[in-house]
Design a protein around this motif. Structure first.
Motif, PDB file in Angstrom:
ATOM      1  N   VAL A 244      36.838 -41.962  41.514  1.00  0.00           N
ATOM      2  CA  VAL A 244      36.308 -42.437  40.238  1.00  0.00           C
ATOM      3  C   VAL A 244      34.837 -42.033  40.109  1.00  0.00           C
ATOM      4  O   VAL A 244      34.417 -41.504  39.075  1.00  0.00           O
ATOM      5  CB  VAL A 244      36.486 -43.965  40.091  1.00  0.00           C
ATOM      6  N   GLY A 245      34.068 -42.278  41.148  1.00  0.00           N
ATOM      7  CA  GLY A 245      32.656 -41.914  41.126  1.00  0.00           C
ATOM      8  C   GLY A 245      32.447 -40.422  40.926  1.00  0.00           C
ATOM      9  O   GLY A 245      31.563 -39.999  40.176  1.00  0.00           O
ATOM     10  N   THR A 246      33.269 -39.619  41.584  1.00  0.00           N
ATOM     11  CA  THR A 246      33.173 -38.172  41.442  1.00  0.00           C
ATOM     12  C   THR A 246      33.525 -37.739  40.022  1.00  0.00           C
ATOM     13  O   THR A 246      32.842 -36.893  39.432  1.00  0.00           O
ATOM     14  CB  THR A 246      34.098 -37.469  42.462  1.00  0.00           C
ATOM     15  N   ALA A 247      34.569 -38.319  39.452  1.00  0.00           N
ATOM     16  CA  ALA A 247      34.969 -37.971  38.082  1.00  0.00           C
ATOM     17  C   ALA A 247      33.860 -38.333  37.097  1.00  0.00           C
ATOM     18  O   ALA A 247      33.547 -37.553  36.191  1.00  0.00           O
ATOM     19  CB  ALA A 247      36.269 -38.684  37.712  1.00  0.00           C
ATOM     20  N   LYS A 248      33.252 -39.499  37.271  1.00  0.00           N
ATOM     21  CA  LYS A 248      32.158 -39.914  36.394  1.00  0.00           C
ATOM     22  C   LYS A 248      30.965 -38.966  36.530  1.00  0.00           C
ATOM     23  O   LYS A 248      30.376 -38.543  35.537  1.00  0.00           O
ATOM     24  CB  LYS A 248      31.720 -41.346  36.720  1.00  0.00           C
TER      25      LYS A 248
ATOM     26  N   GLY B 118      30.913 -39.025  47.384  1.00  0.00           N
ATOM     27  CA  GLY B 118      31.750 -38.389  48.390  1.00  0.00           C
ATOM     28  C   GLY B 118      33.140 -38.039  47.868  1.00  0.00           C
ATOM     29  O   GLY B 118      33.597 -38.559  46.844  1.00  0.00           O
ATOM     30  N   PHE B 119      33.805 -37.166  48.594  1.00  0.00           N
ATOM     31  CA  PHE B 119      35.106 -36.641  48.197  1.00  0.00           C
ATOM     32  C   PHE B 119      36.129 -37.735  47.917  1.00  0.00           C
ATOM     33  O   PHE B 119      36.934 -37.608  46.997  1.00  0.00           O
ATOM     34  CB  PHE B 119      35.631 -35.698  49.290  1.00  0.00           C
ATOM     35  N   PHE B 120      36.125 -38.806  48.702  1.00  0.00           N
ATOM     36  CA  PHE B 120      37.151 -39.836  48.557  1.00  0.00           C
ATOM     37  C   PHE B 120      36.815 -40.892  47.497  1.00  0.00           C
ATOM     38  O   PHE B 120      37.607 -41.782  47.237  1.00  0.00           O
ATOM     39  CB  PHE B 120      37.437 -40.500  49.901  1.00  0.00           C
TER      40      PHE B 120
END
Length: 86
Positions: free
Chosen positions: A54-58, A49-51
């Motif tokens: 770190v997970g999004t960057a990975k 999800g957007f918030f």
């Protein structure tokens, strides 16, 4: 996949934990993406999800390597970890 490449890949993972200093965030993302591409292959699962910054960057770093052969990712991972060694 050659056994020597697999053993170098696994040794690089061990060596990374022994660096003694934390690489910068961009380098950490590159390390993560190369490791995942080398060990799992192309990105899997849903994008976080957007918030979940770190997970999004990975996820995005791993997704950028889509189509890269695992052997190539493993070689790049080993070379990157070795370049960080003191």
């Amino acid at each position: 996949m050659p056994d020597d490449l697999r053993s170098q890949f696994e040794q690089a993972y061990v060596d990374l934990k022994r660096l003694g200093r934390r690489p910068d965030n961009d380098t950490l993302l590159r390390i993560y993406a190369l490791y995942k591409q080398g060990s799992v292959g192309d990105v899997q699962g849903k994008k976080p999800g957007f918030f979940d910054f770190v997970g999004t960057a990975k996820y995005e770093a791993w997704a950028a390597l889509k189509g890269t052969p695992p052997e190539a990712a493993m070689r790049d991972y080993v070379a990157l970890v070795r370049s960080l060694a003191p």
